[in-house]
Scaffold this active site. Structure first.
Site, mmCIF file in Angstrom:
data_model
loop_
_atom_site.group_PDB
_atom_site.id
_atom_site.type_symbol
_atom_site.label_atom_id
_atom_site.label_comp_id
_atom_site.label_asym_id
_atom_site.label_seq_id
_atom_site.Cartn_x
_atom_site.Cartn_y
_atom_site.Cartn_z
ATOM 1 N N CYS A 1 -0.221 3.926 2.358
ATOM 2 C CA CYS A 1 0.005 3.834 3.730
ATOM 3 C C CYS A 1 1.364 4.047 3.825
ATOM 4 O O CYS A 1 1.769 4.771 4.987
ATOM 5 C CB CYS A 1 -0.562 2.355 4.161
ATOM 6 N N ASP A 2 2.262 3.683 3.317
ATOM 7 C CA ASP A 2 3.591 3.610 3.534
ATOM 8 C C ASP A 2 4.490 4.413 2.807
ATOM 9 O O ASP A 2 5.941 4.553 3.155
ATOM 10 C CB ASP A 2 4.130 2.003 3.469
ATOM 11 N N CYS B 1 0.938 -1.272 -0.035
ATOM 12 C CA CYS B 1 0.007 -0.169 -0.043
ATOM 13 C C CYS B 1 0.952 1.270 0.020
ATOM 14 O O CYS B 1 1.438 1.696 1.235
ATOM 15 C CB CYS B 1 -0.992 0.142 1.252
#
Ligand SMILES: Cc1cc2nc3c(=O)[nH]c(=O)nc-3n(C[C@H](O)[C@H](O)[C@H](O)COP(=O)(O)OP(=O)(O)OC[C@H]3O[C@@H](n4cnc5c(N)ncnc54)[C@H](O)[C@@H]3O)c2cc1C
Length: 322
Positions: free
Chosen positions: A152-153, A149
């Protein structure tokens, strides 16, 4: 006598006594569109959200191809809007996860870790999940440089070099997104041509931070506390090499989240639930929508469309059968 009641028992008792008109499994675009339509048909649907509220769409930074948002919309924001709209008409969302189902008789039963739900009809919209590379180091380094993701990261890789594995739309979209943070993004793809749409390919090729390694696969991810390199194999020459990187983002496809329906519903060899044009599964009263039943289109709009269609069919089913 001790009259103290365990709240868990109360919950269980309450859930046993109520038979939902329609129970929707999953809170992605398909589940929330189904909830909206079922709610507007006055069915007061209950949605079990699963662990990914808003579904896969909520994992991506911007969605530019969902109509009605000419400037694009954040994936998580779109999920929140879907939910808000469905709740406005009486849909209820519970943060719970189906672990077992019994579709052998009516009312249908859906079990979670500590509850049992009963329903006259079911819409399955459990979507799909990322496929793993299944190479040494992947599992151990997940969360320490291996990610599925970018939204997300990506932030953790500011000024660093990362690799994106895959050649489809998701891989290129996420690679382009990662150039906001990373100093360089290398796309590694097993074939000599990318599968992504032409516009995305052009954007990626024109991006000075993106480079490509084609005809190559990752055979190992190396590192201890963090990823430091990959072992690559050229699929044409068989030649192996090391490639230094700070992170690996894997976007090589998805598999449907349908294991819990094995033996209860007809599926294809890859695990996609088989539905007809009316979103009916092999069990009358059980419908499926979105990526759990769609190996072909796998988009927010198509998933939402299938969810809406399933809810319309549920309405007809309940009129005819209850
Ligand atoms: C990185 C990325 C970027 C993308 N970008 C785009 C884009 O730009 N445009 C576009 O149109 N599409 C995009 N997609 C695809 C799009 O997100 C999906 O097609 C869409 O989300 C599928 O919707 P769905 O409702 O079928 O399933 P999902 O979105 O997969 O939702 C499944 C839902 O089911 C729940 N669930 C799973 N198992 C259970 C269970 N046992 N019990 C209860 N609930 C359960 C999950 O928690 C989740 O809420 C992207 C996907 C990814 C991964």
């Amino acid at each position: 006598m001790d009259f103290k009641v365990n709240p868990l028992d109360l919950n269980t008792a309450a859930d046993h006594s109520r038979v939902e008109k329609v129970l929707i499994l999953g809170s992605g675009p398909a589940g929330m569109a189904a909830a909206l339509y079922a709610a507007r048909a006055d069915l007061n649907p209950l949605v079990l959200a699963g662990t990914e509220i808003g579904g896969q769409a909520a994992l991506t930074n911007t969605i530019e191809n969902y109509p009605g948002f000419p400037d694009g919309i954040g994936g998580a924001e779109l999920g929140e809007l879907f939910q808000k709209q469905a709740e406005r008409f009486g849909a209820r969302v519970e943060y719970d996860m189906a672990t077992r189902v019994d579709f052998s008789k009516k009312p249908f039963k859906v079990f979670t870790y500590d509850k049992e739900y009963q329903a006259e009809s079911i819409i399955i919209s459990t979507g799909a999940s990322s496929i793993k590379l299944n190479v040494p180091g992947e599992q151990e380094l997940t969360g320490r440089g291996v990610s599925y993701c970018a939204t997300c990261d990506g932030w953790f890789f500011k000024g660093k070099q990362v690799v994106v594995v895959g050649g489809g739309d998701s891989a290129l979209e996420e690679a382009i997104f990662l150039t906001r943070f990373a100093s360089q993004v290398t796309i590694i793809h097993r074939r000599d041509q990318l599968r992504a749409g032409a516009i995305l390919q052009r954007r990626a090729q024109e991006n000075p931070k993106i480079k490509f390694i084609l005809n190559s696969v990752v055979t190992e991810i190396r590192g201890s506390d963090a990823v430091h390199s990959l072992r690559l194999k050229n699929v044409i020459s068989g030649e192996e090499s090391d490639y230094a990187t700070d992170g690996v983002f894997v976007f090589i496809g998805h598999k449907p989240n349908t294991e819990l329906f094995q033996g209860q519903l007809e599926m294809d060899s890859r695990g996609y639930i088989q539905v007809n044009q009316l979103m009916q599964t092999s069990v009358p009263g059980v419908f499926a929508a979105g990526e759990a039943a769609d190996p072909n289109y796998r988009q927010v709009i198509t998933s939402a469309g299938m969810g809406a269609a399933a809810a319309i069919q549920v309405t007809h089913f309940l009129e005819d059968n209850v």
